[in-house]
Write a protein that holds these residues in place. Structure first.
Motif, PDB file in Angstrom:
ATOM      1  N   ASN A 266       0.800  -1.231   0.000  1.00  0.00           N
ATOM      2  CA  ASN A 266       0.000   0.000   0.000  1.00  0.00           C
ATOM      3  C   ASN A 266       0.829   1.275   0.000  1.00  0.00           C
ATOM      4  O   ASN A 266       0.348   2.323  -0.428  1.00  0.00           O
ATOM      5  CB  ASN A 266      -0.932   0.020   1.218  1.00  0.00           C
ATOM      6  CG  ASN A 266      -2.055  -0.990   1.103  1.00  0.00           C
ATOM      7  OD1 ASN A 266      -2.107  -1.754   0.145  1.00  0.00           O
ATOM      8  ND2 ASN A 266      -2.955  -1.012   2.064  1.00  0.00           N
ATOM      9  N   VAL A 267       2.042   1.228   0.521  1.00  0.00           N
ATOM     10  CA  VAL A 267       2.853   2.442   0.661  1.00  0.00           C
ATOM     11  C   VAL A 267       4.008   2.477  -0.339  1.00  0.00           C
ATOM     12  O   VAL A 267       4.249   3.503  -0.981  1.00  0.00           O
ATOM     13  CB  VAL A 267       3.399   2.571   2.110  1.00  0.00           C
ATOM     14  CG1 VAL A 267       4.271   3.820   2.247  1.00  0.00           C
ATOM     15  CG2 VAL A 267       2.252   2.603   3.112  1.00  0.00           C
ATOM     16  N   LEU A 268       4.718   1.366  -0.484  1.00  0.00           N
ATOM     17  CA  LEU A 268       5.887   1.356  -1.362  1.00  0.00           C
ATOM     18  C   LEU A 268       5.561   0.956  -2.793  1.00  0.00           C
ATOM     19  O   LEU A 268       6.401   1.109  -3.685  1.00  0.00           O
ATOM     20  CB  LEU A 268       6.952   0.406  -0.798  1.00  0.00           C
ATOM     21  CG  LEU A 268       7.498   0.750   0.594  1.00  0.00           C
ATOM     22  CD1 LEU A 268       8.559  -0.273   0.997  1.00  0.00           C
ATOM     23  CD2 LEU A 268       8.070   2.159   0.629  1.00  0.00           C
ATOM     24  N   GLY A 269       4.355   0.423  -3.021  1.00  0.00           N
ATOM     25  CA  GLY A 269       3.986   0.017  -4.365  1.00  0.00           C
ATOM     26  C   GLY A 269       4.655  -1.259  -4.822  1.00  0.00           C
ATOM     27  O   GLY A 269       4.688  -1.552  -6.028  1.00  0.00           O
ATOM     28  N   LEU A 270       5.165  -2.048  -3.903  1.00  0.00           N
ATOM     29  CA  LEU A 270       5.771  -3.333  -4.230  1.00  0.00           C
ATOM     30  C   LEU A 270       4.703  -4.423  -4.185  1.00  0.00           C
ATOM     31  O   LEU A 270       3.655  -4.248  -3.560  1.00  0.00           O
ATOM     32  CB  LEU A 270       6.877  -3.664  -3.224  1.00  0.00           C
ATOM     33  CG  LEU A 270       8.107  -2.745  -3.207  1.00  0.00           C
ATOM     34  CD1 LEU A 270       8.992  -3.088  -2.014  1.00  0.00           C
ATOM     35  CD2 LEU A 270       8.898  -2.889  -4.504  1.00  0.00           C
ATOM     36  N   PRO A 271       4.943  -5.561  -4.796  1.00  0.00           N
ATOM     37  CA  PRO A 271       4.011  -6.680  -4.619  1.00  0.00           C
ATOM     38  C   PRO A 271       4.007  -7.127  -3.161  1.00  0.00           C
ATOM     39  O   PRO A 271       5.029  -7.030  -2.471  1.00  0.00           O
ATOM     40  CB  PRO A 271       4.575  -7.772  -5.541  1.00  0.00           C
ATOM     41  CG  PRO A 271       5.981  -7.377  -5.811  1.00  0.00           C
ATOM     42  CD  PRO A 271       6.048  -5.892  -5.728  1.00  0.00           C
ATOM     43  N   ILE A 277       8.482 -11.716   1.984  1.00  0.00           N
ATOM     44  CA  ILE A 277       9.878 -12.159   1.906  1.00  0.00           C
ATOM     45  C   ILE A 277      10.730 -11.390   2.916  1.00  0.00           C
ATOM     46  O   ILE A 277      11.625 -11.958   3.565  1.00  0.00           O
ATOM     47  CB  ILE A 277      10.413 -11.986   0.471  1.00  0.00           C
ATOM     48  CG1 ILE A 277       9.712 -12.992  -0.459  1.00  0.00           C
ATOM     49  CG2 ILE A 277      11.926 -12.167   0.413  1.00  0.00           C
ATOM     50  CD1 ILE A 277       9.998 -12.800  -1.925  1.00  0.00           C
ATOM     51  N   GLY A 278      10.446 -10.083   3.079  1.00  0.00           N
ATOM     52  CA  GLY A 278      11.148  -9.318   4.105  1.00  0.00           C
ATOM     53  C   GLY A 278      10.877  -9.871   5.491  1.00  0.00           C
ATOM     54  O   GLY A 278      11.789  -9.959   6.337  1.00  0.00           O
ATOM     55  N   ALA A 279       9.626 -10.265   5.747  1.00  0.00           N
ATOM     56  CA  ALA A 279       9.293 -10.844   7.051  1.00  0.00           C
ATOM     57  C   ALA A 279       9.969 -12.197   7.247  1.00  0.00           C
ATOM     58  O   ALA A 279      10.353 -12.555   8.368  1.00  0.00           O
ATOM     59  CB  ALA A 279       7.776 -10.978   7.190  1.00  0.00           C
ATOM     60  N   VAL A 280      10.127 -12.967   6.160  1.00  0.00           N
ATOM     61  CA  VAL A 280      10.876 -14.225   6.251  1.00  0.00           C
ATOM     62  C   VAL A 280      12.312 -13.950   6.689  1.00  0.00           C
ATOM     63  O   VAL A 280      12.862 -14.642   7.566  1.00  0.00           O
ATOM     64  CB  VAL A 280      10.866 -14.973   4.890  1.00  0.00           C
ATOM     65  CG1 VAL A 280      11.895 -16.109   4.893  1.00  0.00           C
ATOM     66  CG2 VAL A 280       9.485 -15.524   4.595  1.00  0.00           C
ATOM     67  N   PRO A 328      12.953   1.326  -3.110  1.00  0.00           N
ATOM     68  CA  PRO A 328      12.155   0.138  -2.772  1.00  0.00           C
ATOM     69  C   PRO A 328      12.336  -0.975  -3.803  1.00  0.00           C
ATOM     70  O   PRO A 328      12.164  -0.762  -5.001  1.00  0.00           O
ATOM     71  CB  PRO A 328      10.719   0.672  -2.775  1.00  0.00           C
ATOM     72  CG  PRO A 328      10.752   1.889  -3.645  1.00  0.00           C
ATOM     73  CD  PRO A 328      12.118   2.478  -3.484  1.00  0.00           C
ATOM     74  N   SER A 329      12.719  -2.132  -3.322  1.00  0.00           N
ATOM     75  CA  SER A 329      12.862  -3.308  -4.180  1.00  0.00           C
ATOM     76  C   SER A 329      12.834  -4.536  -3.286  1.00  0.00           C
ATOM     77  O   SER A 329      12.950  -4.436  -2.053  1.00  0.00           O
ATOM     78  CB  SER A 329      14.188  -3.271  -4.953  1.00  0.00           C
ATOM     79  OG  SER A 329      15.282  -3.422  -4.078  1.00  0.00           O
ATOM     80  N   LEU A 330      12.697  -5.687  -3.897  1.00  0.00           N
ATOM     81  CA  LEU A 330      12.675  -6.934  -3.140  1.00  0.00           C
ATOM     82  C   LEU A 330      13.988  -7.137  -2.389  1.00  0.00           C
ATOM     83  O   LEU A 330      13.995  -7.518  -1.207  1.00  0.00           O
ATOM     84  CB  LEU A 330      12.417  -8.108  -4.088  1.00  0.00           C
ATOM     85  CG  LEU A 330      12.458  -9.504  -3.475  1.00  0.00           C
ATOM     86  CD1 LEU A 330      11.417  -9.639  -2.374  1.00  0.00           C
ATOM     87  CD2 LEU A 330      12.231 -10.562  -4.559  1.00  0.00           C
ATOM     88  N   LEU A 331      15.122  -6.866  -3.045  1.00  0.00           N
ATOM     89  CA  LEU A 331      16.418  -7.048  -2.412  1.00  0.00           C
ATOM     90  C   LEU A 331      16.589  -6.121  -1.218  1.00  0.00           C
ATOM     91  O   LEU A 331      17.000  -6.552  -0.128  1.00  0.00           O
ATOM     92  CB  LEU A 331      17.540  -6.804  -3.430  1.00  0.00           C
ATOM     93  CG  LEU A 331      18.975  -6.878  -2.876  1.00  0.00           C
ATOM     94  CD1 LEU A 331      19.248  -8.262  -2.313  1.00  0.00           C
ATOM     95  CD2 LEU A 331      19.991  -6.502  -3.964  1.00  0.00           C
ATOM     96  N   VAL A 332      16.276  -4.841  -1.398  1.00  0.00           N
ATOM     97  CA  VAL A 332      16.426  -3.877  -0.303  1.00  0.00           C
ATOM     98  C   VAL A 332      15.498  -4.232   0.853  1.00  0.00           C
ATOM     99  O   VAL A 332      15.889  -4.169   2.019  1.00  0.00           O
ATOM    100  CB  VAL A 332      16.149  -2.442  -0.809  1.00  0.00           C
ATOM    101  CG1 VAL A 332      16.131  -1.459   0.356  1.00  0.00           C
ATOM    102  CG2 VAL A 332      17.208  -2.031  -1.827  1.00  0.00           C
ATOM    103  N   MET A 333      14.266  -4.634   0.536  1.00  0.00           N
ATOM    104  CA  MET A 333      13.332  -5.035   1.584  1.00  0.00           C
ATOM    105  C   MET A 333      13.901  -6.193   2.396  1.00  0.00           C
ATOM    106  O   MET A 333      13.868  -6.201   3.635  1.00  0.00           O
ATOM    107  CB  MET A 333      11.984  -5.432   0.970  1.00  0.00           C
ATOM    108  CG  MET A 333      10.974  -6.024   1.949  1.00  0.00           C
ATOM    109  SD  MET A 333      10.358  -4.850   3.178  1.00  0.00           S
ATOM    110  CE  MET A 333       9.158  -3.960   2.178  1.00  0.00           C
ATOM    111  N   GLY A 334      14.444  -7.189   1.718  1.00  0.00           N
ATOM    112  CA  GLY A 334      15.011  -8.340   2.412  1.00  0.00           C
ATOM    113  C   GLY A 334      16.177  -7.963   3.301  1.00  0.00           C
ATOM    114  O   GLY A 334      16.269  -8.422   4.450  1.00  0.00           O
ATOM    115  N   VAL A 335      17.081  -7.130   2.794  1.00  0.00           N
ATOM    116  CA  VAL A 335      18.259  -6.724   3.577  1.00  0.00           C
ATOM    117  C   VAL A 335      17.841  -5.899   4.790  1.00  0.00           C
ATOM    118  O   VAL A 335      18.300  -6.138   5.915  1.00  0.00           O
ATOM    119  CB  VAL A 335      19.248  -5.938   2.691  1.00  0.00           C
ATOM    120  CG1 VAL A 335      20.353  -5.322   3.548  1.00  0.00           C
ATOM    121  CG2 VAL A 335      19.850  -6.843   1.625  1.00  0.00           C
TER     122      VAL A 335
END
Length: 425
Positions: A266-271, A277-280, A328-335
């Motif tokens: 809702n905020v970052l516009g990511l899936p 995945i970040g929570a994992v 914002p990206s999947l990689l940055v979210m995960g890190v």
């Protein structure tokens, strides 16, 4: 207890498994509700404004925390009067009832206003149960081997990390393999149905365990009180207040993690899968590092370990959210989420032992339950609502980081005061 003795080691492993199984169910259900707040809001809280529906879903999530102090009083007293084992069996039964109701509840389209009312009832049952789970389970673990209290009690929070990992893995798999319509109509129910498998296993393990050595000794010497609430409120108000303060940063970070899938979408516009995945990543750090932090607290002291971790969190959280919102990206979210989980694990690995040592055996479960649940009610349960409101009102996407900074300042102050006033080590 000689932890080198094979019988003692076996008993210790069973105690950890029994306490963490029920706690995993509690936190798995809690995080699952938070992770799937968007489809739940559509199923049970329909509105012309998606933000209003989401805030209603998170509001129901938060309201359940209002009964946690009541559960702490009732179930904490029960644990201090009759034993940790009896309370643990009761809490896991109640948690299963709430999970079953949510998993099978008809939607608003099927039964109208009864749907959100019954969802609220299910959350209230779970909130009442959770009010007694932490104090009973933490006292149960901390009283197994007092010379390793930090390591043993840390499994209470490690199980929370495992629950986050489990729920986030479910979310990742479902969001990557189901369409939006499938997820909204029935996919979100699958994790709750899976949660129903955890409870019976935990119940069977708990039923066959003996009482803790410390509680048995207290019973034999007559040091078990019939009025633990009165003693806590009359003689131990300062430890309760200071332990609430020590807890608030940890619980704020927990509920920011729960909010991440919603924040990502809702905020970052990511899936939404990016948030899962970040929570994992956070769950991996919380599950693996928390016992290590508990072990370090046995060697170097609880307060020292926690102050270092809190300072690192305060220095890191703003740059981390600045990085996340800027790129914002999947990689940055995960890190980012892994690092936040790592710092949280270093802080709260020592926390349950610190809290258990602030109260004597006779009132330990009641004192733990009250301080924990008042802190979670005040700074945790409504955190997703508060952050959603902050972002909606100010438009500032760094709001989760600001919330952690504010609670971090409170926790550091409480730790410093506790070391001076209660001689906490």
């Amino acid at each position: 207890m000689d932890t080198k003795d094979p019988v003692s080691r076996r008993r210790t492993r069973r105690a950890v498994l029994a306490a963490t199984a029920g706690n995993t169910l509690e936190w798995y259900d809690l995080t699952t509700y938070g992770f799937f707040a968007v489809p739940i809001s559509k199923a049970f809280f329909p509105s012309g404004d998606p933000t209003v529906s989401l805030m209603l879903a998170f509001g129901t999530f938060g309201v359940s925390y209002l009964v946690r102090p009541l559960g702490a009083l009732v179930l904490g007293t029960y644990a201090d009067r009759t034993g940790r084992k009896a309370a643990l069996l009761l809490t896991i039964r109640l948690m299963l009832i709430g999970t079953l109701l949510i998993a099978l509840m008809p939607t608003y389209a099927s039964i109208g206003i009864a749907a959100p009312v019954l969802i609220l009832l299910a959350r209230l049952i779970q909130g009442f149960s959770a009010g007694g789970e932490f104090g009973s389970a933490t006292a149960f673990l901390a009283e197994q081997t007092p010379d390793r209290r930090g390591f043993m009690a840390s499994w209470q929070f490690a199980s929370q990390g495992f629950a986050t990992l489990l729920a986030a893995t479910f979310g990742t798999v479902l969001t990557m393999n189901l369409s939006g319509d499938q997820l909204n109509s029935w996919g979100w129910r699958l994790p709750f149905l899976f949660g129903l498998l955890i409870g019976p296993v935990g119940y069977l393990i708990r039923r066959n365990l003996p009482e803790t050595p410390e509680f048995v000794e207290a019973s034999d010497t007559g040091d078990v009180t019939t009025t633990p609430v009165r003693r806590v409120l009359r003689d131990q108000k300062l430890p309760v207040l200071l332990m609430i303060g020590a807890l608030v940063m940890s619980t704020a970070v927990t509920y920011v993690i729960v909010y991440m899938p919603t924040y990502a979408e809702n905020v970052l516009g990511l899936p939404s899968s990016a948030g899962f995945i970040g929570a994992v990543a956070s769950g991996v750090a919380l599950t693996t590092v928390t016992p290590l932090a508990g072990h370090l607290s046995d060697r170097f002291g609880r307060v020292r370990v926690m102050l270092i971790a809190a300072a690192a969190m305060m220095l890191s959280v703003y740059p981390l959210f600045l990085l996340l919102t800027g790129s914002p990206s999947l990689l940055v979210m995960g890190v980012v989420m892994f690092l936040i989980g790592l710092l949280k694990a270093c802080y709260f690995g020592a926390l349950p032992a610190l809290m258990s040592e602030a109260f004597p055996t006779a009132t330990r479960s009641t004192g733990l339950s009250l301080s924990y649940n008042i802190g979670v009610m005040s700074f945790g349960g409504f955190a997703p609502v508060i952050i959603t409101w902050m972002i909606s009102t100010t438009g500032n996407r760094l709001s989760p980081g600001f919330y952690i900074l504010a609670t971090g300042a409170l926790s550091i102050s409480a730790l410093l005061a506790g070391r001076r006033l209660l001689a906490l080590r």
